[in-house]
Design a protein around this motif. Structure first.
Motif, short mmCIF file in Angstrom:
data_model
loop_
_atom_site.label_atom_id
_atom_site.label_comp_id
_atom_site.label_asym_id
_atom_site.label_seq_id
_atom_site.Cartn_x
_atom_site.Cartn_y
_atom_site.Cartn_z
N THR A 123 -23.41 7.76 40.14
CA THR A 123 -23.28 6.75 39.10
C THR A 123 -21.97 6.01 39.35
O THR A 123 -21.12 6.47 40.13
N GLU A 124 -21.75 4.92 38.66
CA GLU A 124 -20.47 4.22 38.77
C GLU A 124 -19.33 5.15 38.36
O GLU A 124 -18.28 5.20 39.02
N GLU A 125 -19.52 5.91 37.30
CA GLU A 125 -18.49 6.83 36.83
C GLU A 125 -18.19 7.90 37.89
O GLU A 125 -17.02 8.21 38.15
N GLN A 126 -19.23 8.46 38.50
CA GLN A 126 -19.02 9.46 39.55
C GLN A 126 -18.32 8.85 40.76
O GLN A 126 -17.47 9.49 41.37
N TYR A 127 -18.67 7.62 41.09
CA TYR A 127 -18.03 6.93 42.21
C TYR A 127 -16.53 6.78 41.95
O TYR A 127 -15.71 7.04 42.82
N ARG A 128 -16.18 6.40 40.74
CA ARG A 128 -14.76 6.26 40.38
C ARG A 128 -14.06 7.62 40.40
O ARG A 128 -12.91 7.73 40.81
N GLU A 129 -14.77 8.65 39.98
CA GLU A 129 -14.23 10.02 40.02
C GLU A 129 -13.95 10.41 41.47
O GLU A 129 -12.88 10.97 41.78
N LEU A 130 -14.87 10.12 42.37
CA LEU A 130 -14.68 10.41 43.80
C LEU A 130 -13.45 9.71 44.33
O LEU A 130 -12.65 10.30 45.06
N GLN A 131 -13.26 8.46 43.94
CA GLN A 131 -12.14 7.67 44.46
C GLN A 131 -10.78 8.21 44.01
O GLN A 131 -9.76 7.90 44.63
N LYS A 132 -10.76 9.03 42.98
CA LYS A 132 -9.51 9.67 42.56
C LYS A 132 -9.10 10.79 43.53
O LYS A 132 -7.97 11.25 43.51
N LEU A 133 -10.05 11.21 44.36
CA LEU A 133 -9.80 12.31 45.30
C LEU A 133 -9.35 11.81 46.68
O LEU A 133 -9.04 12.60 47.56
N GLY A 134 -9.39 10.49 46.88
CA GLY A 134 -9.02 9.92 48.17
C GLY A 134 -9.43 8.47 48.24
O GLY A 134 -9.88 7.90 47.25
N SER A 135 -9.31 7.90 49.42
CA SER A 135 -9.74 6.51 49.64
C SER A 135 -11.05 6.52 50.41
O SER A 135 -11.07 6.88 51.59
N PHE A 136 -12.11 6.12 49.76
CA PHE A 136 -13.44 6.12 50.36
C PHE A 136 -13.99 4.69 50.38
O PHE A 136 -13.67 3.88 49.52
N ASP A 137 -14.85 4.40 51.34
CA ASP A 137 -15.50 3.09 51.48
C ASP A 137 -14.48 1.94 51.56
O ASP A 137 -14.60 0.95 50.86
N THR A 138 -13.51 2.07 52.44
CA THR A 138 -12.55 0.98 52.63
C THR A 138 -13.08 -0.06 53.61
O THR A 138 -12.53 -1.16 53.69
N LYS A 139 -14.15 0.28 54.33
CA LYS A 139 -14.78 -0.66 55.27
C LYS A 139 -16.27 -0.82 55.01
O LYS A 139 -16.93 -1.67 55.61
N THR A 140 -16.82 0.02 54.16
CA THR A 140 -18.24 0.00 53.84
C THR A 140 -18.41 -0.11 52.34
O THR A 140 -17.43 -0.20 51.60
N SER A 141 -19.66 -0.07 51.87
CA SER A 141 -19.93 -0.04 50.44
C SER A 141 -21.12 0.89 50.20
O SER A 141 -21.84 1.23 51.14
N SER A 142 -21.31 1.28 48.95
CA SER A 142 -22.37 2.23 48.61
C SER A 142 -23.12 1.79 47.36
O SER A 142 -22.50 1.48 46.34
N TRP A 143 -24.46 1.78 47.46
CA TRP A 143 -25.28 1.56 46.28
C TRP A 143 -24.96 2.65 45.27
O TRP A 143 -24.72 3.81 45.65
N VAL A 144 -25.00 2.33 43.98
CA VAL A 144 -24.85 3.32 42.91
C VAL A 144 -26.01 3.13 41.93
O VAL A 144 -26.69 2.10 41.95
N GLN A 145 -26.21 4.14 41.08
CA GLN A 145 -27.27 4.02 40.07
C GLN A 145 -27.05 2.75 39.27
O GLN A 145 -25.92 2.40 38.93
N THR A 146 -28.14 2.08 38.99
CA THR A 146 -28.10 0.77 38.33
C THR A 146 -28.81 0.82 36.99
O THR A 146 -29.92 1.33 36.91
N PRO A 147 -28.18 0.29 35.93
CA PRO A 147 -28.84 0.26 34.62
C PRO A 147 -30.18 -0.50 34.68
O PRO A 147 -30.29 -1.52 35.38
N GLY A 148 -31.14 -0.01 33.93
CA GLY A 148 -32.48 -0.61 33.89
C GLY A 148 -32.51 -2.11 33.66
O GLY A 148 -33.23 -2.82 34.38
N PRO A 149 -31.77 -2.64 32.69
CA PRO A 149 -31.81 -4.09 32.45
C PRO A 149 -31.38 -4.92 33.67
O PRO A 149 -31.95 -5.97 33.95
N ILE A 150 -30.39 -4.44 34.42
CA ILE A 150 -29.95 -5.15 35.62
C ILE A 150 -31.04 -5.08 36.68
O ILE A 150 -31.39 -6.08 37.31
N ARG A 151 -31.59 -3.88 36.86
CA ARG A 151 -32.63 -3.71 37.88
C ARG A 151 -33.88 -4.52 37.53
O ARG A 151 -34.52 -5.10 38.41
#
Length: 188
Positions: A123-151
């Motif tokens: 989820t976006e929240e989990q992704y932000r939690e991961l980023q507190k543990l280090g620097s991830f995806d500095t050259k790439t990007s990652s799909w995250v769970q998307t709210p139904g209305p956006i999808r």
């Protein structure tokens, strides 16, 4: 990744457990206060989850324990590779997006791949939690769970880290790029 047999050989289990233990011990900042022996006991008691972790490992995710949920008695693993896992890039968001493409369809989509692996997109929240543990995806990007209305409107969310900041973006769910994949989570 469309393996029907969700069992590992004894050698595969031993190799995976050794890899996971080594990563766990090298990255204690991700799981301060947790003991590998307890994690291993949980894993050995759940071969299907061990198979999913092996899928995460084989696709370049470098899974590691990031948290322990005391209430549920579960260890939470995230893909902790520096960049979005190599074996999960160049995919659109979901099957609907894949089927909507008329030309240049990617081989797969993030949601189906995650389901086949027995994991969930972060989820976006989990992704932000991961980023507190280090620097991830500095050259790439990652799909995250998307709210139904956006999808429902044809979009999907992805995240990355640039300028020492975590960004959340949107794109058409049918888009795919060589540098965009997805990160997963698994509860054991």
């Amino acid at each position: 990744m469309t393996k029907k047999n969700k069992e590992l050989t004894e050698e595969q289990r031993e190799n995976l457990l050794t890899t996971l233990k080594t990563r766990f011990e090298k990255n204690m900042n991700r799981h301060d206060g947790l003991e590998w022996g307890k994690v291993q006991a949980k894993l050995e008691g759940n071969m299907e989850k061990l198979w999913s972790l092996n899928e995460m490992e084989e696709t370049g995710g470098e899974p590691d324990v990031v948290r322990y949920d005391e209430t549920m008695d579960e260890y939470i693993f995230y893909d902790c590779s520096a960049e979005s896992p190599k074996g999960r890039r160049s995919v659109c968001f979901d099957r609907e997006a894949l089927e909507s493409r008329k030309k240049h369809k990617p081989e797969n989509n993030a949601i189906d791949m995650a389901t086949a692996m027995g994991i969930e997109l972060l989820t976006e929240e989990q992704y932000r939690e991961l980023q507190k543990l280090g620097s991830f995806d500095t050259k790439t990007s990652s799909w995250v769970q998307t709210p139904g209305p956006i999808r429902k409107l044809g979009g999907a969310l992805f995240c990355d880290r640039r300028y020492d900041t975590v960004f959340v973006y949107h794109n058409g769910a049918d888009s795919y790029y060589g540098a965009r994949g997805f990160r997963g989570s698994l509860k054991v």
